[in-house]
Structure formats: C-alpha cells, structure tokens
Scaffold this active site. Sequence first.
Site, short mmCIF file in Angstrom:
data_model
loop_
_atom_site.label_atom_id
_atom_site.label_comp_id
_atom_site.label_asym_id
_atom_site.label_seq_id
_atom_site.Cartn_x
_atom_site.Cartn_y
_atom_site.Cartn_z
N ASP A 53 13.96 26.68 14.37
CA ASP A 53 14.67 25.42 14.01
C ASP A 53 14.16 24.18 14.55
O ASP A 53 13.78 24.11 15.63
CB ASP A 53 16.12 25.75 14.78
CG ASP A 53 17.11 24.82 14.14
OD1 ASP A 53 16.95 23.51 14.28
OD2 ASP A 53 18.02 25.47 13.44
N SER B 213 16.95 21.41 9.76
CA SER B 213 17.96 22.40 10.01
C SER B 213 18.91 22.47 8.60
O SER B 213 18.54 22.17 7.57
CB SER B 213 18.49 22.64 11.03
OG SER B 213 18.98 24.01 11.36
#
Length: 304
Positions: free
Chosen positions: A154, A40
């Site tokens: 994510d 991320s």
Amino acid sequence: MSKNVALALSSGGPRGFAYIGGIEELLARGYKISAISGTSAGALVGGIYAAGGLETFKEWLLGLDPVKIMRLMDFSISKNYLVKGEKVIAAIKQRVPEANIEDLPIPFTAVATDLFTGEEVLFKEGPLFQAIRASISIPSMFKPVEWKGRTLIDGGIVNTLPLNRVQRTPGDILVGFNVNQIDAGAIQGFLDSRAALNQGKAEKPLLQRLQTSIQELRLEADGREEHLPVNASDNYFKILQRSFGIMNGTIARMGIALDPPDVLVDLPFDTYHGVYGYTHAREIIDTGRELMASALDNYERSHA
C-alpha cells in the site's frame, strides 16, 4: 478563477468512496479535472475516473451487500496475508476495461511502496489495474504485488495524500481530499463514551453485563458497530485498523504542510470502517459530495 483541478486522493479504505461524490460535485460546478494522483482507495477511484468508468463502478458498488462482499474475498491460508485480492480486481475489470495509464485521457499517478527498501513507487504508465492492485495492498491484509523485482504494498505507508505527485499545469487549482483526518475532539468523545459504557457495565450484575455484550456483538454483525463506542483494542482487526488510521493521518498532515492545497477536503478516519463502510457506499458518497461542496463554497467566496 481557473476551473482546472489537479486532484490528489488519499488512502482510506471504504471512506475513499467519498471521492465519488467529491468528483461529482467538482464536475457539477463546471470544474475540469486536469490530472489525478491517488494512493490506495484514492488510486482505485481516481484511476477508474481517469479511465472513464466511474459511473459504471458506482452503480456496481451501490449494488453490493454483505454477502456479495464476502464472495469477493478470496481468503488465503498464507502466513503473510489474509486475502489474495484477485477476485475484487477481476470483478471491477468486468465493468471497467483494462487500459494503459499512458493512454488515459487524464494524466494519472498511482502510489505504492517497496516493502523491502521503503521507497515510494510511482505508476505513470503500464496496466492501470496492476498499478491499482499494488497501491491497495494493505500489509497483512492483501497479498503484496511482485513487479519488476520489487515487492509492493500500500502506497499509504509512505505517501498517504500524494499532493506532490499530481501533474500540474499553469494556473490550476490543487485540490486534496483526505479521509484520514485526525480529529482530537472526536477521539476524546470516543474515549469518554467508552469509559462511560465500561462504568455502566461494571455496575451491572454479571447476567446483565453478558446480555449487553451479546447485544453489542449483534449490532456489530449487523454492520452498525459504527454507532458503538467500541474499544480499539478489542481484537486484531481493530488494532490494525486504528494503527493504520493514526499513521495515515500523521503522514497526510505532514504532506499537507509541505504542499498546501488550494482546497482541502477532510473526513475523519474514525468513520466508516470495516464491512459497515462497504455496505454504506451511498451514504459515504453523499458525505463526500457535501464535504466537497462546503470546501468549494469557502474557496469560491475567498476568490470572488
């Protein structure tokens, strides 16, 4: 003592800007980053550094204000996500040209998650910004990325701090930077201050209580909510934010136990949230530099 560093960077939203200061501190001390893995925000900063664009990215980041940040948000009417995520990637690509991961001068791995199978998906080749965009796809916030028949979100969902995914070389130093530390003392302080605030409100007449609430809203709108003991259940975004923080902190802690780094840098997840974080990049970068300096001081003393 080896100066080669295998660097793992966690997810963590705007707290991930701390990695810029951390990388700068490593380089200033003569360390060489030999490989990077990131999830991320860690994939974003790590990938941009591996591509040689960190200084340009930092300069752009420091020029952002709340208005410019809102202009980067391509909001959607979709029931599945709030932001398409195309504008911000396009803005970064204007400053850091696209490259294939396998062509980068530093080995780089980005981590994403398959929404339907729950599998960890690793990007070690292919377009850099496609990998970054997949890795930063916070569920319900950013549009998932469709890739080779998969729907990706994510990477922090499965591997918050990818210590086990960075390419190692003999004798290197494994450095992990985790911005999802669960600080029990800070959480208790948060609860105590919130209880005191609520008690003070209850004792005031209705008009004063309303005035206090209005003042809190004004501070939050000004980006200073970080200094208020805001109730985590106040709204949808705070519930989501705190839920991810707890999850990421727990997963990171498990990863650290399984693959202990030689140097661990920690930043509590109860810092630098929301728009406040994105508009205080310089402060976060400086914090990252200070935290890395302290961790390296401890490591170098123990290996002198």
